[in-house]
Design a protein around this motif. Structure first.
Motif, short mmCIF file in Angstrom:
data_model
loop_
_atom_site.label_atom_id
_atom_site.label_comp_id
_atom_site.label_asym_id
_atom_site.label_seq_id
_atom_site.Cartn_x
_atom_site.Cartn_y
_atom_site.Cartn_z
N THR A 150 -6.07 50.85 49.30
CA THR A 150 -6.00 50.55 47.87
C THR A 150 -7.34 49.98 47.43
O THR A 150 -8.17 49.58 48.25
N ASN A 151 -7.56 49.95 46.12
CA ASN A 151 -8.78 49.33 45.60
C ASN A 151 -8.58 47.82 45.48
O ASN A 151 -7.46 47.32 45.34
N LYS A 152 -9.68 47.09 45.53
CA LYS A 152 -9.64 45.63 45.65
C LYS A 152 -8.84 44.96 44.54
O LYS A 152 -8.08 44.02 44.78
N ASN A 153 -9.01 45.43 43.30
CA ASN A 153 -8.37 44.75 42.16
C ASN A 153 -7.15 45.49 41.63
O ASN A 153 -6.77 45.29 40.48
N SER A 154 -6.55 46.31 42.48
CA SER A 154 -5.36 47.05 42.03
C SER A 154 -4.25 46.12 41.56
O SER A 154 -3.51 46.45 40.64
N HIS A 155 -4.15 44.95 42.15
CA HIS A 155 -3.09 44.01 41.80
C HIS A 155 -3.59 42.84 40.95
O HIS A 155 -2.88 41.86 40.77
N THR A 156 -4.82 42.95 40.42
CA THR A 156 -5.37 41.89 39.58
C THR A 156 -5.28 42.31 38.12
O THR A 156 -5.88 43.31 37.71
N GLU A 157 -4.53 41.58 37.34
CA GLU A 157 -4.29 41.96 35.96
C GLU A 157 -5.58 41.97 35.14
O GLU A 157 -6.37 41.02 35.17
N GLY A 158 -5.81 43.08 34.47
CA GLY A 158 -6.93 43.20 33.56
C GLY A 158 -8.29 43.39 34.19
O GLY A 158 -9.30 43.43 33.49
N VAL A 159 -8.36 43.53 35.52
CA VAL A 159 -9.64 43.69 36.21
C VAL A 159 -9.72 45.10 36.79
O VAL A 159 -8.80 45.55 37.49
N TRP A 160 -10.82 45.80 36.49
CA TRP A 160 -11.03 47.16 36.97
C TRP A 160 -12.06 47.18 38.10
O TRP A 160 -12.98 46.36 38.14
N ASP A 161 -11.88 48.15 38.99
CA ASP A 161 -12.91 48.47 39.97
C ASP A 161 -13.63 49.74 39.53
O ASP A 161 -13.18 50.46 38.63
N GLU A 162 -14.77 50.02 40.17
CA GLU A 162 -15.51 51.22 39.81
C GLU A 162 -16.25 51.78 41.03
O GLU A 162 -16.56 51.06 41.98
N ASN A 163 -16.48 53.09 40.96
CA ASN A 163 -17.32 53.79 41.94
C ASN A 163 -16.83 53.59 43.38
O ASN A 163 -17.50 52.97 44.21
#
Length: 353
Positions: free
Chosen positions: A61-74
């Protein structure tokens, strides 16, 4: 085949100690989720990763998948050589028993789960024995999913209570052991994504593009964000699936538009897992998802062309379906069935067969 134990811990350490990228080789047992941060390129080279028995977690999974309102990129997951992601032995978690008696939600059975990722690539992987949808993308944009090969579990329980494998058809669906084993699921908020060169056998849908107000959207989405699905290109699907090779669905105020499906070839004739599927391409549905009836404007600006199917229906259209939906160059082979199945309010669809 021997698998190195605690593989997730080892891979996570390699990722955490690297700045931008890492190459992983070997065969590892995965006992917990590997988390990938932004601006990272994970290369899997000639390796096999298998979920450990009795685990209830994603493989990646991506690092911030479970962090509300925070996106990951690239974020990139790239396979080189022969790379297999294996769900291993089924853990018994299903849509019917999730969130009961201490069980987690069903999405933990995704091998790859990305939520809120801008700019991603998932390429050159063989996915086996997924325990639910193999890959799941929700609120993800600017993506490229290419060269994925699937082989889902094809076991079922026969009338004598014995477990058999292969030769599936929809009339024994209730007896299938691992249900809803899709290949690629594109959910609300996804846009600007290319999917191409998809092969193999899927127990349910090979590619499902579904804009629905579901539990996943409430858990991982933000209603303030753009939540429709648009600008999706699907090319060269040479696979077979029990339900649909490509499914497009939108309800509950969500919409799908600007979608191109070009090249869907049914390969079930040569697969031991499947007798015959139900649909080549399916657009729309009359069933209620989320308790809200579909409306005409939920599905529009769709082009489907170059479909060769031996399913019961090469293309199924179930209304209401909106404007600028075009279907062309659809054919069937080998079995009896319909080229186009129509139901509901679909008079705006242009058929050029």
């Amino acid at each position: 085949m021997e698998f190195i134990k605690n593989g997730a811990e080892f891979i996570q350490q390699q990722i955490d100690n690297a700045e931008y990228s890492v190459v992983i080789s070997g065969n590892y047992e995965i006992e917990k989720t590997v988390v990938i941060p932004s601006n990272f390129h994970l290369v899997l080279e000639n390796c096999r990763l298998r979920m450990a028995d009795n685990t209830f977690c994603n493989m990646f999974t991506n690092k911030n998948s479970h962090t509300e309102g925070v996106w990951d990129e690239n974020i990139v997951i790239e396979g080189r050589g022969n790379v297999v992601l294996d769900g291993g032995n089924y853990n018994g978690l299903s849509e019917k028993n999730q969130n009961t008696d201490g069980r987690p939600p069903i999405y933990v059975n995704n091998l790859i789960f990305f939520a809120k990722v801008r700019g991603f690539r998932v390429t050159n992987l063989r996915l086996r024995n997924q325990r639910w949808w193999a890959t799941n993308f929700i609120y993800c944009t600017d993506g490229y999913i290419v060269n994925l090969d699937f082989c889902a579990n094809s076991s079922y329980i026969d009338e004598n209570g014995e477990i058999k494998n292969g030769n599936l058809s929809f009339d024994i669906y209730d007896s299938i052991c691992v249900k809803n084993a899709d290949g690629i699921d594109i959910r609300c908020g996804c846009r600007d994504i290319i999917i191409e060169n998809i092969t193999g056998f899927l127990e349910d849908d090979a590619i499902a593009v579904t804009a629905l107000p579901g539990k996943l959207e409430k858990l991982f989405g933000d209603e303030r964000e753009f939540s429709d699905i648009c600008n999706i290109i699907i090319r060269n699907v040479m696979a077979c699936s029990l339900c649909s090779q490509v499914r497009l669905l939108a309800q509950g105020g969500k919409s799908i538009y600007n979608v191109l499906v070009d090249g869907v070839v049914d390969t079930s004739q040569n697969r031991p897992e499947l007798r015959q599927g139900v649909n080549g391409v399916k657009i729309g549905d009359l069933r209620l998802y989320g308790g809200v009836a579909p409306e005409r404007e939920n599905i529009h600006n769709i082009t489907v062309k170059n479909v060769m199917s031996r399913a019961e229906n090469a293309v199924t259209l179930i209304g209401p379906i909106g404007e600028n939906v075009k279907i062309s160059n659809v054919s069937r082979f080998d079995t009896d069935g319909k080229v186009i199945k129509q139901a509901g309010d679909i008079e705006l669809v242009k058929l050029d067969l």
